[in-house]
Design a protein around this motif. Structure first.
Motif, PDB file in Angstrom:
ATOM      1  N   ASP A 153       0.715  -1.143  -0.035  1.00 48.01           N
ATOM      2  CA  ASP A 153       0.154  -0.021  -0.100  1.00 48.01           C
ATOM      3  C   ASP A 153       0.964   1.306   0.053  1.00 48.01           C
ATOM      4  OD1 ASP A 153      -2.310  -1.678   0.079  1.00 48.01           O
ATOM      5  OD2 ASP A 153      -2.641  -1.117   2.034  1.00 48.01           O
ATOM      6  N   VAL A 154       0.347   2.219  -0.750  1.00 51.76           N
ATOM      7  CA  VAL A 154       1.189   3.498  -0.519  1.00 51.76           C
ATOM      8  C   VAL A 154       0.522   4.399   0.404  1.00 51.76           C
ATOM      9  CG1 VAL A 154       1.686   5.595  -1.927  1.00 51.76           C
ATOM     10  CG2 VAL A 154       1.677   3.140  -3.060  1.00 51.76           C
ATOM     11  N   ILE A 155       1.244   5.063   1.213  1.00 56.34           N
ATOM     12  CA  ILE A 155       0.745   5.958   2.145  1.00 56.34           C
ATOM     13  C   ILE A 155       0.882   7.209   1.653  1.00 56.34           C
ATOM     14  CG2 ILE A 155       1.482   6.863   4.619  1.00 56.34           C
ATOM     15  CD1 ILE A 155       2.844   4.438   5.054  1.00 56.34           C
ATOM     16  N   PHE A 156       2.036   7.931   1.157  1.00 53.15           N
ATOM     17  CA  PHE A 156       1.738   9.180   0.172  1.00 53.15           C
ATOM     18  C   PHE A 156       2.779   9.196  -0.729  1.00 53.15           C
ATOM     19  CE2 PHE A 156       4.810  10.391   3.726  1.00 53.15           C
ATOM     20  CZ  PHE A 156       5.586  10.595   3.223  1.00 53.15           C
ATOM     21  N   LEU A 157       2.666  10.048  -2.000  1.00 57.05           N
ATOM     22  CA  LEU A 157       3.259  10.127  -3.249  1.00 57.05           C
ATOM     23  C   LEU A 157       4.331  10.995  -3.274  1.00 57.05           C
ATOM     24  CD1 LEU A 157       0.423   8.921  -5.604  1.00 57.05           C
ATOM     25  CD2 LEU A 157       2.232   7.566  -4.859  1.00 57.05           C
ATOM     26  N   GLN A 158       5.225  10.837  -3.719  1.00 60.67           N
ATOM     27  CA  GLN A 158       6.217  12.100  -4.476  1.00 60.67           C
ATOM     28  C   GLN A 158       5.567  13.329  -4.877  1.00 60.67           C
ATOM     29  OE1 GLN A 158       9.986  10.323  -5.850  1.00 60.67           O
ATOM     30  NE2 GLN A 158      10.403  12.588  -6.522  1.00 60.67           N
ATOM     31  N   ASN A 159       5.996  14.154  -4.473  1.00 60.54           N
ATOM     32  CA  ASN A 159       5.282  15.582  -5.086  1.00 60.54           C
ATOM     33  C   ASN A 159       3.892  15.952  -4.625  1.00 60.54           C
ATOM     34  OD1 ASN A 159       7.946  16.253  -6.413  1.00 60.54           O
ATOM     35  ND2 ASN A 159       7.069  14.897  -8.216  1.00 60.54           N
ATOM     36  N   THR A 160       3.440  15.031  -3.706  1.00 60.88           N
ATOM     37  CA  THR A 160       2.086  15.813  -3.088  1.00 60.88           C
ATOM     38  C   THR A 160       2.278  16.513  -1.671  1.00 60.88           C
ATOM     39  OG1 THR A 160       1.791  13.648  -1.979  1.00 60.88           O
ATOM     40  CG2 THR A 160       0.927  13.771  -4.333  1.00 60.88           C
ATOM     41  N   GLU A 161       1.433  17.076  -1.400  1.00 60.71           N
ATOM     42  CA  GLU A 161       1.471  18.072   0.106  1.00 60.71           C
ATOM     43  C   GLU A 161       1.154  17.104   0.957  1.00 60.71           C
ATOM     44  OE1 GLU A 161       0.056  22.068   2.103  1.00 60.71           O
ATOM     45  OE2 GLU A 161      -0.643  21.518   0.161  1.00 60.71           O
ATOM     46  N   PRO A 162       2.164  17.133   1.945  1.00 61.56           N
ATOM     47  CA  PRO A 162       1.827  16.077   3.270  1.00 61.56           C
ATOM     48  C   PRO A 162       0.831  16.855   4.271  1.00 61.56           C
ATOM     49  CG  PRO A 162       4.128  17.058   3.325  1.00 61.56           C
ATOM     50  CD  PRO A 162       3.627  17.566   2.294  1.00 61.56           C
ATOM     51  N   THR A 163      -0.094  15.862   4.774  1.00 66.56           N
ATOM     52  CA  THR A 163      -1.136  16.480   5.433  1.00 66.56           C
ATOM     53  C   THR A 163      -0.983  15.813   6.960  1.00 66.56           C
ATOM     54  OG1 THR A 163      -2.710  14.734   4.909  1.00 66.56           O
ATOM     55  CG2 THR A 163      -2.672  16.945   3.538  1.00 66.56           C
ATOM     56  N   THR A 164      -0.261  14.812   7.144  1.00 65.41           N
ATOM     57  CA  THR A 164       0.008  14.215   8.287  1.00 65.41           C
ATOM     58  C   THR A 164       1.367  13.983   8.624  1.00 65.41           C
ATOM     59  OG1 THR A 164      -0.433  12.071   7.410  1.00 65.41           O
ATOM     60  CG2 THR A 164      -2.342  13.296   8.250  1.00 65.41           C
ATOM     61  N   VAL A 165       1.609  13.597   9.845  1.00 66.92           N
ATOM     62  CA  VAL A 165       3.056  12.790  10.502  1.00 66.92           C
ATOM     63  C   VAL A 165       2.656  11.468  10.992  1.00 66.92           C
ATOM     64  CG1 VAL A 165       4.588  12.950  11.880  1.00 66.92           C
ATOM     65  CG2 VAL A 165       3.812  15.151  11.139  1.00 66.92           C
ATOM     66  N   CYS A 166       3.154  10.422  10.270  1.00 64.59           N
ATOM     67  CA  CYS A 166       3.071   9.188  10.607  1.00 64.59           C
ATOM     68  C   CYS A 166       4.117   8.629  11.625  1.00 64.59           C
ATOM     69  CB  CYS A 166       2.945   8.271   9.289  1.00 64.59           C
ATOM     70  SG  CYS A 166       1.677   8.926   8.244  1.00 64.59           S
ATOM     71  N   PHE A 167       3.724   7.847  12.465  1.00 62.97           N
ATOM     72  CA  PHE A 167       4.548   7.261  13.332  1.00 62.97           C
ATOM     73  C   PHE A 167       4.352   5.606  13.319  1.00 62.97           C
ATOM     74  CE2 PHE A 167       3.869  11.250  15.157  1.00 62.97           C
ATOM     75  CZ  PHE A 167       4.988  11.528  15.846  1.00 62.97           C
ATOM     76  N   HIS A 197      14.402  15.826   2.126  1.00 58.60           N
ATOM     77  CA  HIS A 197      13.638  15.565   0.853  1.00 58.60           C
ATOM     78  C   HIS A 197      12.269  15.092   1.076  1.00 58.60           C
ATOM     79  CE1 HIS A 197      17.796  14.473  -0.518  1.00 58.60           C
ATOM     80  NE2 HIS A 197      18.021  13.694   0.553  1.00 58.60           N
ATOM     81  N   PRO A 198      11.539  16.231   1.222  1.00 58.36           N
ATOM     82  CA  PRO A 198      10.088  15.972   2.031  1.00 58.36           C
ATOM     83  C   PRO A 198       8.966  15.570   0.675  1.00 58.36           C
ATOM     84  CG  PRO A 198      10.545  18.408   1.050  1.00 58.36           C
ATOM     85  CD  PRO A 198      11.870  17.850   0.990  1.00 58.36           C
ATOM     86  N   THR A 199       9.534  15.183  -0.521  1.00 59.51           N
ATOM     87  CA  THR A 199       8.622  14.678  -1.582  1.00 59.51           C
ATOM     88  C   THR A 199       8.962  13.141  -1.878  1.00 59.51           C
ATOM     89  OG1 THR A 199      10.169  15.469  -3.182  1.00 59.51           O
ATOM     90  CG2 THR A 199       8.172  16.811  -2.594  1.00 59.51           C
ATOM     91  N   ASP A 200       9.659  12.395  -0.733  1.00 52.66           N
ATOM     92  CA  ASP A 200       9.729  10.985  -1.044  1.00 52.66           C
ATOM     93  C   ASP A 200       8.400  10.309  -1.205  1.00 52.66           C
ATOM     94  OD1 ASP A 200      12.210  11.737  -0.819  1.00 52.66           O
ATOM     95  OD2 ASP A 200      12.766  10.531   0.841  1.00 52.66           O
ATOM     96  N   SER A 201       8.465   9.272  -1.889  1.00 51.81           N
ATOM     97  CA  SER A 201       7.303   8.454  -1.865  1.00 51.81           C
ATOM     98  C   SER A 201       7.527   7.395  -0.797  1.00 51.81           C
ATOM     99  CB  SER A 201       7.079   7.636  -3.283  1.00 51.81           C
ATOM    100  OG  SER A 201       7.073   8.571  -4.233  1.00 51.81           O
ATOM    101  N   VAL A 202       6.192   6.951   0.121  1.00 52.09           N
ATOM    102  CA  VAL A 202       6.372   5.945   1.110  1.00 52.09           C
ATOM    103  C   VAL A 202       5.335   4.943   0.757  1.00 52.09           C
ATOM    104  CG1 VAL A 202       5.891   5.701   3.352  1.00 52.09           C
ATOM    105  CG2 VAL A 202       6.874   7.821   2.803  1.00 52.09           C
ATOM    106  N   ARG A 203       6.285   3.531   0.856  1.00 47.13           N
ATOM    107  CA  ARG A 203       5.474   2.142   0.451  1.00 47.13           C
ATOM    108  C   ARG A 203       5.584   1.337   1.515  1.00 47.13           C
ATOM    109  NH1 ARG A 203       7.539   2.003  -4.393  1.00 47.13           N
ATOM    110  NH2 ARG A 203       9.398   0.754  -3.682  1.00 47.13           N
ATOM    111  N   VAL A 204       4.374   0.791   1.980  1.00 50.58           N
ATOM    112  CA  VAL A 204       4.517  -0.432   2.880  1.00 50.58           C
ATOM    113  C   VAL A 204       5.232  -1.709   2.454  1.00 50.58           C
ATOM    114  CG1 VAL A 204       3.110  -1.836   4.321  1.00 50.58           C
ATOM    115  CG2 VAL A 204       2.528   0.354   3.783  1.00 50.58           C
TER     116      VAL A 204
END
Length: 211
Positions: A153-167, A197-204
């Motif tokens: 699953d993708v948590i957030f994508l590169q070049n999208t504005e972050p709306t949450t902080v994930c732990f 690097h705030p625009t990294d993509s995050v994948r589970v």
């Protein structure tokens, strides 16, 4: 697998076994969620198709397999958001564990209180919150939600504005920007490793729970 024994015991007290023949409509999109309505299910044997009409020409269909859950529990608009049909292409009956809306409502405050305690215990172990007072931590916990992701699953994508902080409470996530990959251990969050690097993509990479 991610639910604690205490939460599972709460669900076990309110779930009822239900044997349903093939091609039976459990509920329809837009139908009212009454107190006596079965609104949440676990598939024990067989399968169920859920269908959601997104537009006049687009219908989103998903097959729910053994061990998976589906349905609508507590909703503000009090109507089902999709349609559920039991085993439309099969020949055998399907066993479900069903929960009524009023029964789920009775245990929801207990589960929420238990999850708040889990979040508080988790935050107390993090260096980031170690010097905070109990009152401040309680305020933070009230704004946290627990979310489970499956592998891939993708948590957030590169070049999208972050709306949450994930732990990361359990498992690992993979952070990707261009050809570089970073891994986060439990107790860390994405901004620890990607401040530059705030625009990294995050994948589970495997099942995790994030807050």
């Amino acid at each position: 697998d991610s639910l604690s024994d205490w939460v599972l015991q709460c669900y076990a007290r309110i779930l009822r076994l239900k044997l349903v023949k093939p091609n039976v409509l459990l509920y329809a999109q837009g139908k009212s969620l009454l107190d006596d309505s079965d609104v949440w299910f676990v598939v024990l044997h067989g399968s169920v198709d859920t269908r959601k009409k997104k537009s006049m020409s687009e219908i989103e269909t998903k097959t729910v397999a053994v061990g998976e859950c589906f349905g609508d529990r507590q909703k503000d608009d009090l109507v089902f958001s999709h349609t559920a049909v039991v085993n439309p292409l099969g020949f055998g009956s399907t066993w479900l564990a069903a929960c009524r809306r009023k029964d789920y409502a009775s245990i929801e405050p207990l589960i929420k209180a238990h999850e708040d305690r889990e979040k508080m215990d988790f935050c107390c172990r993090l260096p980031l919150f170690r010097k905070m007072s109990v009152q401040d931590l309680q305020e933070i916990v009230t704004h946290m939600t627990m979310q489970e992701y499956a592998r891939g699953d993708v948590i957030f994508l590169q070049n999208t504005e972050p709306t949450t902080v994930c732990f990361v409470m359990e498992g690992t996530v993979e952070m990707v920007k261009d050809l570089s990959t970073h891994h986060l251990a439990p107790g860390h969050h994405p901004t620890d490793r990607c401040a530059d690097h705030p625009t990294d993509s995050v994948r589970v990479r495997r099942s995790i729970v994030d807050v």
